[in-house]
Design an enzyme around this catalytic site. Structure first.
Site, mmCIF file in Angstrom:
data_model
loop_
_atom_site.group_PDB
_atom_site.id
_atom_site.type_symbol
_atom_site.label_atom_id
_atom_site.label_comp_id
_atom_site.label_asym_id
_atom_site.label_seq_id
_atom_site.Cartn_x
_atom_site.Cartn_y
_atom_site.Cartn_z
ATOM 1 N N GLU A 67 0.836 -1.208 0.000
ATOM 2 C CA GLU A 67 0.000 0.000 0.000
ATOM 3 C C GLU A 67 0.869 1.255 0.000
ATOM 4 O O GLU A 67 2.094 1.168 0.172
ATOM 5 C CB GLU A 67 -0.883 0.008 1.265
ATOM 6 N N HIS A 69 0.298 5.787 1.030
ATOM 7 C CA HIS A 69 -0.587 6.807 1.596
ATOM 8 C C HIS A 69 0.225 8.057 1.872
ATOM 9 O O HIS A 69 1.464 8.047 1.760
ATOM 10 C CB HIS A 69 -1.246 6.292 2.892
ATOM 11 N N HIS A 73 5.380 6.482 7.948
ATOM 12 C CA HIS A 73 5.576 5.484 8.999
ATOM 13 C C HIS A 73 6.997 5.627 9.545
ATOM 14 O O HIS A 73 7.953 5.736 8.774
ATOM 15 C CB HIS A 73 5.486 4.052 8.457
ATOM 16 N N HIS A 107 4.893 0.241 0.021
ATOM 17 C CA HIS A 107 5.646 -0.470 1.054
ATOM 18 C C HIS A 107 4.935 -1.752 1.463
ATOM 19 O O HIS A 107 3.701 -1.867 1.375
ATOM 20 C CB HIS A 107 5.891 0.418 2.277
ATOM 21 N N CYS A 120 5.360 0.911 15.174
ATOM 22 C CA CYS A 120 5.122 1.822 14.048
ATOM 23 C C CYS A 120 4.441 3.083 14.574
ATOM 24 O O CYS A 120 3.352 3.018 15.145
ATOM 25 C CB CYS A 120 4.252 1.154 12.990
#
Ligand code: MN
Length: 153
Positions: A67, A69, A73, A107, A120
């Site tokens: 995914e 976004h 992270h 990732h 995370c």
């Protein structure tokens, strides 16, 4: 239990990677996003913090969703070993490595032969992940190291 209530939470004694009063949840609610053998625990989530800290654990040979976004992270590997794809690079990862996933970067994390556990950190207010469409998948598979990483079962 509300994560805002407890000042101190004790690590449970069974395996060292669960905490009293912290629910061990399925990785994602949506079943549409492909993943395998992964759980999520939200360790810190408070209205007076701009971030959240979660602990994920991927079972041997399991993987997170591929995914991307807008949010970043910040990852600290806590246990085990495996590999991660970040952008067009595949990295070997092991305990205590740090991994940054920048905005809009494809990732995925994959565990090796033992559980891969990592912290995370994310923004509390964040956008929803995007899954690759056919064009994005074709672009990823055009890069041999990435294609080899994604082809593994
Ligand atoms: Mn992500």
């Amino acid at each position: 239990m509300d994560a805002n209530e407890a000042i101190r939470r004790f690590r449970q004694r069974d395996d060292g990677y669960t905490w009293e009063g912290v629910d061990r949840l399925a990785y994602k609610q949506e079943s549409a996003a492909p993943f395998r053998g992964i759980t999520r625990q939200t360790l810190f989530q408070r209205s007076d913090l701009a971030g959240e800290l979660r602990y994920f654990e991927i079972a041997p040979r399991g993987h997170s969703t591929l995914e991307r976004h807008e949010h970043t992270h910040a990852v600290l590997i806590l246990r085990g070993e495996g590999r991660c794809l970040v952008g067009d690079a595949v990295h070997a990862i092991r305990a205590h490595d740090l991994v940054t996933v920048p905005p809009q970067t494809w990732h995925q994390f994959r565990a090796g032969e033992e559980p891969l556990g990592f912290l995370c950190m994310v923004d509390a207010l964040r956008d929803r992940p995007e899954l690759p469409d056919d064009a994005a998948l074709a672009e990823l598979h055009a890069q041999p190291p990435v294609a080899a990483f994604l082809a593994e079962e």
